[in-house]
Design a protein around this motif. Structure first.
Motif, PDB file in Angstrom:
ATOM      1  N   ASN A   1      -0.440  -3.018 -17.147  1.00  0.00           N
ATOM      2  CA  ASN A   1       0.738  -3.414 -17.925  1.00  0.00           C
ATOM      3  C   ASN A   1       0.481  -4.289 -19.137  1.00  0.00           C
ATOM      4  N   GLU A   2      -0.685  -4.914 -19.231  1.00  0.00           N
ATOM      5  CA  GLU A   2      -0.954  -5.812 -20.350  1.00  0.00           C
ATOM      6  C   GLU A   2      -1.984  -5.181 -21.287  1.00  0.00           C
ATOM      7  N   PRO A   3      -1.579  -4.848 -22.495  1.00  0.00           N
ATOM      8  CA  PRO A   3      -2.546  -4.291 -23.456  1.00  0.00           C
ATOM      9  C   PRO A   3      -3.700  -5.269 -23.692  1.00  0.00           C
ATOM     10  N   GLY A   4      -4.909  -4.748 -23.604  1.00  0.00           N
ATOM     11  CA  GLY A   4      -6.078  -5.577 -23.852  1.00  0.00           C
ATOM     12  C   GLY A   4      -6.549  -6.401 -22.671  1.00  0.00           C
ATOM     13  N   ALA A   5      -5.795  -6.422 -21.584  1.00  0.00           N
ATOM     14  CA  ALA A   5      -6.186  -7.249 -20.433  1.00  0.00           C
ATOM     15  C   ALA A   5      -7.504  -6.787 -19.837  1.00  0.00           C
ATOM     16  N   VAL A   6      -7.741  -5.486 -19.850  1.00  0.00           N
ATOM     17  CA  VAL A   6      -8.964  -4.974 -19.233  1.00  0.00           C
ATOM     18  C   VAL A   6     -10.210  -5.497 -19.943  1.00  0.00           C
ATOM     19  N   ASP A   7     -10.118  -5.752 -21.240  1.00  0.00           N
ATOM     20  CA  ASP A   7     -11.280  -6.259 -21.981  1.00  0.00           C
ATOM     21  C   ASP A   7     -11.711  -7.618 -21.447  1.00  0.00           C
ATOM     22  N   ALA A   8     -10.738  -8.538 -21.315  1.00  0.00           N
ATOM     23  CA  ALA A   8     -11.051  -9.878 -20.818  1.00  0.00           C
ATOM     24  C   ALA A   8     -11.490  -9.835 -19.365  1.00  0.00           C
ATOM     25  N   ILE A   9     -10.880  -8.971 -18.574  1.00  0.00           N
ATOM     26  CA  ILE A   9     -11.240  -8.851 -17.165  1.00  0.00           C
ATOM     27  C   ILE A   9     -12.669  -8.351 -17.019  1.00  0.00           C
ATOM     28  N   VAL A  10     -13.044  -7.361 -17.821  1.00  0.00           N
ATOM     29  CA  VAL A  10     -14.417  -6.836 -17.777  1.00  0.00           C
ATOM     30  C   VAL A  10     -15.413  -7.925 -18.145  1.00  0.00           C
ATOM     31  N   GLU A  11     -15.125  -8.709 -19.186  1.00  0.00           N
ATOM     32  CA  GLU A  11     -16.053  -9.771 -19.583  1.00  0.00           C
ATOM     33  C   GLU A  11     -16.221 -10.806 -18.486  1.00  0.00           C
TER      34      GLU A  11
ATOM     35  N   ALA B   1     -22.055   0.106 -21.677  1.00  0.00           N
ATOM     36  CA  ALA B   1     -21.661  -0.373 -20.347  1.00  0.00           C
ATOM     37  C   ALA B   1     -20.227  -0.874 -20.362  1.00  0.00           C
ATOM     38  N   ARG B   2     -19.863  -1.619 -21.401  1.00  0.00           N
ATOM     39  CA  ARG B   2     -18.481  -2.116 -21.505  1.00  0.00           C
ATOM     40  C   ARG B   2     -17.497  -0.948 -21.577  1.00  0.00           C
ATOM     41  N   MET B   3     -17.837   0.071 -22.350  1.00  0.00           N
ATOM     42  CA  MET B   3     -16.959   1.234 -22.460  1.00  0.00           C
ATOM     43  C   MET B   3     -16.754   1.890 -21.101  1.00  0.00           C
ATOM     44  N   GLU B   4     -17.829   2.044 -20.342  1.00  0.00           N
ATOM     45  CA  GLU B   4     -17.731   2.633 -19.003  1.00  0.00           C
ATOM     46  C   GLU B   4     -16.831   1.810 -18.103  1.00  0.00           C
ATOM     47  N   LEU B   5     -17.063   0.499 -18.079  1.00  0.00           N
ATOM     48  CA  LEU B   5     -16.314  -0.372 -17.184  1.00  0.00           C
ATOM     49  C   LEU B   5     -14.835  -0.399 -17.544  1.00  0.00           C
ATOM     50  N   ARG B   6     -14.532  -0.495 -18.823  1.00  0.00           N
ATOM     51  CA  ARG B   6     -13.120  -0.510 -19.235  1.00  0.00           C
ATOM     52  C   ARG B   6     -12.430   0.791 -18.848  1.00  0.00           C
ATOM     53  N   ALA B   7     -13.112   1.914 -19.101  1.00  0.00           N
ATOM     54  CA  ALA B   7     -12.513   3.215 -18.782  1.00  0.00           C
ATOM     55  C   ALA B   7     -12.328   3.381 -17.275  1.00  0.00           C
TER      56      ALA B   7
ATOM     57  N   LEU C   1      -8.873   3.605 -12.509  1.00  0.00           N
ATOM     58  CA  LEU C   1      -8.628   3.245 -11.105  1.00  0.00           C
ATOM     59  C   LEU C   1      -7.276   2.574 -10.945  1.00  0.00           C
ATOM     60  N   ALA C   2      -6.967   1.630 -11.837  1.00  0.00           N
ATOM     61  CA  ALA C   2      -5.710   0.882 -11.733  1.00  0.00           C
ATOM     62  C   ALA C   2      -4.497   1.791 -11.874  1.00  0.00           C
ATOM     63  N   HIS C   3      -4.597   2.801 -12.730  1.00  0.00           N
ATOM     64  CA  HIS C   3      -3.461   3.696 -12.930  1.00  0.00           C
ATOM     65  C   HIS C   3      -3.378   4.780 -11.859  1.00  0.00           C
ATOM     66  N   ARG C   4      -4.507   5.305 -11.436  1.00  0.00           N
ATOM     67  CA  ARG C   4      -4.488   6.392 -10.449  1.00  0.00           C
ATOM     68  C   ARG C   4      -4.189   5.876  -9.046  1.00  0.00           C
ATOM     69  N   PHE C   5      -4.775   4.734  -8.695  1.00  0.00           N
ATOM     70  CA  PHE C   5      -4.623   4.200  -7.339  1.00  0.00           C
ATOM     71  C   PHE C   5      -4.129   2.754  -7.396  1.00  0.00           C
ATOM     72  N   PRO C   6      -2.844   2.557  -7.721  1.00  0.00           N
ATOM     73  CA  PRO C   6      -2.323   1.186  -7.888  1.00  0.00           C
ATOM     74  C   PRO C   6      -2.359   0.357  -6.613  1.00  0.00           C
ATOM     75  N   ASP C   7      -2.413   1.019  -5.461  1.00  0.00           N
ATOM     76  CA  ASP C   7      -2.431   0.294  -4.183  1.00  0.00           C
ATOM     77  C   ASP C   7      -3.807   0.317  -3.527  1.00  0.00           C
ATOM     78  N   LEU C   8      -4.836   0.546  -4.306  1.00  0.00           N
ATOM     79  CA  LEU C   8      -6.197   0.604  -3.783  1.00  0.00           C
ATOM     80  C   LEU C   8      -6.517  -0.647  -2.970  1.00  0.00           C
ATOM     81  N   SER C   9      -7.102  -0.449  -1.781  1.00  0.00           N
ATOM     82  CA  SER C   9      -7.406  -1.598  -0.912  1.00  0.00           C
ATOM     83  C   SER C   9      -8.620  -1.285  -0.051  1.00  0.00           C
ATOM     84  N   LEU C  10      -9.256  -2.331   0.443  1.00  0.00           N
ATOM     85  CA  LEU C  10     -10.395  -2.152   1.343  1.00  0.00           C
ATOM     86  C   LEU C  10      -9.949  -1.472   2.628  1.00  0.00           C
ATOM     87  N   ALA C  11     -10.784  -0.560   3.106  1.00  0.00           N
ATOM     88  CA  ALA C  11     -10.469   0.153   4.348  1.00  0.00           C
ATOM     89  C   ALA C  11     -11.060  -0.542   5.565  1.00  0.00           C
TER      90      ALA C  11
END
Length: 419
Positions: A274-284, A364-370, A375-385
């Motif tokens: 939901n936050e534009p650009g948030a993934v950049d800071a999270i990856v760093e 590497a940054r491009m891979e991680l951001r993508a 993952l966040a969009h496809r599996f919003p409820d992703l959790s440890l099994a």
């Protein structure tokens, strides 16, 4: 006289196990470096770790001290050949790659790679990265409801990208895939590490020899077309090996461990969505917090010298703890041991520093951001099994990672919960 002879015949490639005295910078509790590393950093950011086989081993864990050593090619050498049983006077036995090479060879070889990893050149890879990521998510979806992030996603994404980048043919990829993880596993000593390294280089030398006759569309073929016989097979195989080494296992570990950290707080994936650009800071912040490459390529003192108050002797091995430096409170604040995705930007050392800084950092940054965005969009409820305490991490590896990461792709249906 090389270091091997002067130091009594020490050959790391023949060691069946690495002494426990030098293991501390490679040990972790979960994703965190062991507390002993922080204690050493606060007391002695340049610390004598051990004296082995007539060789002093130092660990540098302070951020400022680490940057200084990593940037200093005048007082330190990266040439590891005398400690792996090879003869510096025989180029055919060269270890290859940039990480173990000093100027002027390093300068000449890096110039061949740098143009391929500029932002402009890398931009052409964005569609390929997006497709690889989406294809792997499709396979995970089909396999679900439980999948293993490590084997089903984290290793596949960088492997397919690096294979495409280098121009490795489909028929060679199964063999290529198996060569990465063992390169960093020190649990079997130098025999395992250098044996795996030798097998990987031999394989890439074969690829180079094949492409000499028929250059492919990837990086190897491109350099052959541009340089011809000005670069020999050992050097080109070493460059390809370095790209493989720096772009496969490291990215796979970041994808797996990064997913684990993000799943601890649902807000992380929500912000990415939901936050534009948030993934950049999270990856760093993930790069800093995890710093999966735990120590930099070893440095060797070229002469007796004082290093931040310590007396280092000629030939001493100096290991820079990247994971230790990236938890330095002097740079990252009192909460440096915590993952804080809103942290103010600071210069982490996850990709190293100086002339040996990872040439593929932006890729590497491009891979991680993508990957994390998808993952966040496809599996919003992703959790440890499984409970996190049941996860098994690599106990003694230069590149830290988790063995498996079973995840539940979607939230359980109400009737499943009731059942």
């Amino acid at each position: 006289m090389n270091r091997t002879t002067r130091k009594g015949g020490l050959d790391l490639s023949k060691m069946r196990m690495f002494p426990s005295q030098v293991s501390m910078p490679l040990r972790r509790h979960g994703v965190d470096p062991v507390p002993e590393l922080a204690k050493v950093r606060e007391a002695e950011p340049v610390h004598k770790l051990a004296h082995l086989f007539g060789l002093n081993v130092w660990v540098v864990s302070g951020h400022a001290e680490a940057k200084a050593v990593l940037a200093d090619s005048t007082n330190f050498s990266n040439d590891i050949r005398p400690l792996v049983g090879s003869d510096p006077n025989k180029p055919s036995e060269g270890i290859g790659g940039l990480g173990f090479t000093d100027p002027p060879d390093h300068t000449r070889l890096r110039k061949l790679l740098t143009p391929e990893f500029t932002k402009r050149r890398l931009a052409r890879l964005e569609p390929a990265i997006e497709k690889i990521v989406q294809d792997q998510l499709d396979l995970m979806e089909a396999k679900g409801p439980v999948a293993d992030i490590v084997s089903d996603f984290a290793f596949n994404v960088p492997f397919l990208l690096i294979a495409d980048l280098l121009g490795v043919e489909e028929s060679d990829r199964d063999r290529f895939r198996a060569l990465g993880p063992a390169r960093f596993d020190l649990s079997g000593g130098g025999i395992g590490v250098f044996g795996s390294a030798s097998e990987s280089r031999d394989f890439l030398f074969e690829i180079v020899r094949k492409q000499r006759k028929n250059p492919g569309d990837g990086l190897i073929g491109s350099i052959i077309r541009e340089q011809g016989d000005d670069i020999d097979d050992v050097e080109l195989g070493g460059l390809a090996d370095g790209v493989f080494l720096g772009g496969y296992e490291t990215s796979a570990s970041m994808l797996a461990l990064g997913t684990l950290v993000l799943m601890r707080n649902p807000e992380n994936f929500e912000r990415i969505r939901n936050e534009p650009g948030a993934v950049d800071a999270i990856v760093e912040e993930l790069l800093r917090y995890l710093t999966v490459v735990q120590v930099a390529f070893p440095r060797f003192a070229r002469h007796d010298q004082e290093l931040f108050g310590q007396q280092v002797k000629k030939g001493d091995l100096v290991a820079v703890s990247l994971s230790g430096a990236d938890r330095d409170k002097e740079v990252f604040g009192p909460d440096a041991e915590e993952f804080w995705p809103r942290r103010a930007p600071a210069a982490h050392l996850a990709f190293g520093h100086g002339m040996h800084r990872c040439v593929g950092a932006e890729l590497a940054r491009m891979e991680l951001r993508a990957a994390f965005s998808a993952l966040a969009h496809r599996f919003p409820d992703l959790s440890l099994a499984i409970p996190e305490e049941q996860l098994r991490f690599r106990d003694f590896s230069i590149v830290y990672g988790v063995e498996t990461l079973p995840v539940q792709l979607h939230a359980a249906e109400p009737e499943q919960v009731a059942g």
